[in-house]
Design an enzyme around this catalytic site. Structure first.
Site, mmCIF file in Angstrom:
data_model
loop_
_atom_site.group_PDB
_atom_site.id
_atom_site.type_symbol
_atom_site.label_atom_id
_atom_site.label_comp_id
_atom_site.label_asym_id
_atom_site.label_seq_id
_atom_site.Cartn_x
_atom_site.Cartn_y
_atom_site.Cartn_z
ATOM 1 N N ASP A 81 42.024 46.627 28.364
ATOM 2 C CA ASP A 81 42.755 46.650 29.322
ATOM 3 C C ASP A 81 43.743 47.839 29.181
ATOM 4 O O ASP A 81 44.459 47.896 28.516
ATOM 5 C CB ASP A 81 43.585 45.070 29.104
ATOM 6 C CG ASP A 81 44.306 44.964 30.723
ATOM 7 O OD1 ASP A 81 45.336 44.098 30.316
ATOM 8 O OD2 ASP A 81 44.149 45.301 31.455
ATOM 9 N N SER A 210 49.488 36.280 36.917
ATOM 10 C CA SER A 210 50.420 35.070 36.514
ATOM 11 C C SER A 210 51.376 34.866 37.553
ATOM 12 O O SER A 210 52.109 35.874 38.167
ATOM 13 C CB SER A 210 51.050 35.445 35.295
ATOM 14 O OG SER A 210 49.948 35.454 34.246
ATOM 15 N N ASN A 229 43.364 39.187 36.290
ATOM 16 C CA ASN A 229 44.290 39.379 34.843
ATOM 17 C C ASN A 229 45.020 38.372 34.824
ATOM 18 O O ASN A 229 46.122 38.314 35.647
ATOM 19 C CB ASN A 229 44.500 40.745 34.806
ATOM 20 C CG ASN A 229 43.509 41.820 34.575
ATOM 21 O OD1 ASN A 229 42.420 41.466 34.889
ATOM 22 N ND2 ASN A 229 43.831 43.050 33.912
HETATM 23 O O1 LIG Z 1 47.359 42.274 34.568
HETATM 24 C C1 LIG Z 1 47.621 41.857 33.621
HETATM 25 C C2 LIG Z 1 48.207 40.647 33.154
HETATM 26 O O2 LIG Z 1 49.516 40.364 34.370
HETATM 27 P P1 LIG Z 1 50.475 38.957 34.308
HETATM 28 O O3 LIG Z 1 51.687 39.529 33.633
HETATM 29 O O4 LIG Z 1 50.617 38.690 35.618
HETATM 30 O O5 LIG Z 1 49.694 37.988 33.351
HETATM 31 N N1 LIG Z 1 47.346 42.556 32.490
HETATM 32 O O6 LIG Z 1 46.733 43.828 32.825
HETATM 33 C C3 LIG Z 1 47.965 42.134 31.108
HETATM 34 C C4 LIG Z 1 48.695 43.513 30.712
HETATM 35 C C5 LIG Z 1 49.483 43.076 29.124
HETATM 36 O O7 LIG Z 1 49.844 44.468 28.690
HETATM 37 P P2 LIG Z 1 50.693 44.260 27.228
HETATM 38 O O8 LIG Z 1 49.989 43.749 26.284
HETATM 39 O O9 LIG Z 1 50.963 45.701 27.284
HETATM 40 O O10 LIG Z 1 51.887 43.504 27.739
HETATM 41 ZN ZN LIG Z 2 47.225 44.945 34.268
#
Ligand SMILES: O=C(COP(=O)(O)O)N(O)CCCOP(=O)(O)O
Ligand SMILES: [Zn+2]
Length: 283
Positions: A81, A210, A229
């Site tokens: 990701d 989310s 996601n």
């Molecule tokens: O799109 C999303 C999740 O979105 P959300 O916060 O709405 O669940 N993601 O790509 C998750 C990104 C997570 O990155 P990190 O591990 O650096 O905190």
């Molecule tokens: Zn993201």
């Protein structure tokens, strides 16, 4: 079974549903995702960010996800990701990942195209699918004005050129969502999404999902979003259960008796998402 991201998302695109892409960084989150997918008979994408790789170590988290995915009876892709670092992306490819994101969205369009095309050529030569991003999906903590958020949204015509010139398999687009907990209700630009889907006719990805109201999620899926996601909602389910458990039981000290219930709490949230996205019973 471990499959490529496009094997999962091509079917979702054709049949008009979305598949959850859930972030993991440890054993319990991975178990929650796999068990939720098995119990709802849903394909699923298990993804790790570069921050997650730093936390867990790429070899360890690859082994955990691959081991559980290969034993699973539903299709599972292992996805990087927001890959920004070339060497990190190469390490994932060498560790048997079946999908990677090259996120070069912070660069001007020409450079985003050039960086994305390079990863597509390498990953495709290894049979691995690629996600990229056009438009900027920031964080809810970003202090940007409404005009700036509007300007960061994906331009449909640019997206068409980007998809054609990069050969990317699925595209993350900016239509009003952001990473992290929302302060107010996010406003999604559904007209923009509809236009992009009409022009590109390929799997599309929604980041920052989310906290987006269920009706908005259903509408986004009906208009062509196929990968959604989710990280924050799962993190908050874990933490809420943890706080309640420690409040209710001042004596508990065995991590298994703490992480076990937290895993169950995450699993329930993930199962609800799979049903909402329309991926249940699609495995
Ligand atoms: O799109 C999303 C999740 O979105 P959300 O916060 O709405 O669940 N993601 O790509 C998750 C990104 C997570 O990155 P990190 O591990 O650096 O905190
Ligand atoms: Zn993201």
């Amino acid at each position: 079974m471990l499959v490529t991201g496009i094997e999962i998302l091509e079917k979702a695109h054709k049949e008009g549903y979305a598949v959850g892409a859930f972030n993991t960084s440890n054993l319990e989150i991975t178990q929650a995702i796999v068990e939720a997918a098995e119990e709802t008979r849903s394909p699923v994408i298990i993804q790790v960010s570069e921050g997650g790789l730093k936390y867990a170590g790429i070899e360890a988290i690859s082994a955990i996800v691959r081991t559980l995915a290969e034993k699973a009876t539903v299709p599972i892709a292992l996805h990087l990701d927001h890959g920004t670092d070339f060497n990190t992306i190469m390490k994932c490819l060498r560790n048997g990942w079946t999908s990677v994101m090259i996120d070069a969205s912070k660069f001007p369009l020409e450079e985003n195209i050039q960086r994305t095309r390079k990863i597509v050529e390498i990953a495709h030569s290894m049979g691995v699918s690629v996600e990229a991003e056009i438009g900027k999906i920031g964080g809810t903590e970003d202090h940007i004005t409404v005009d700036e958020r509007e300007a960061s949204m994906t331009d449909p015509e640019e997206a068409l050129r980007f998809a054609k010139e990069t050969g990317v398999d699925y595209l993350a687009i900016a239509i009003g969502t952001a990473h992290g907990p929302y302060k107010g209700e996010p406003k999604l630009d559904f007209e923009r999404l509809k236009r992009i889907k009409e022009l590109l006719n390929m799997p599309l990805v929604l980041h920052g999902a989310s906290g987006v109201p269920e009706e908005a999620i259903k509408k986004a899926v009906s208009l062509g979003i196929n990968k959604i996601n989710i990280d924050t909602d799962v993190r908050q389910a874990f933490t809420a259960r943890l706080r309640r458990l420690l409040e209710e039981d001042k004596e508990v000290y065995d991590p298994r008796k703490i992480l076990g219930p937290c895993k169950e709490a995450m699993k329930e949230v993930i199962k609800q998402k799979m049903i909402l996205f329309g991926s249940s019973l699609k495995a």
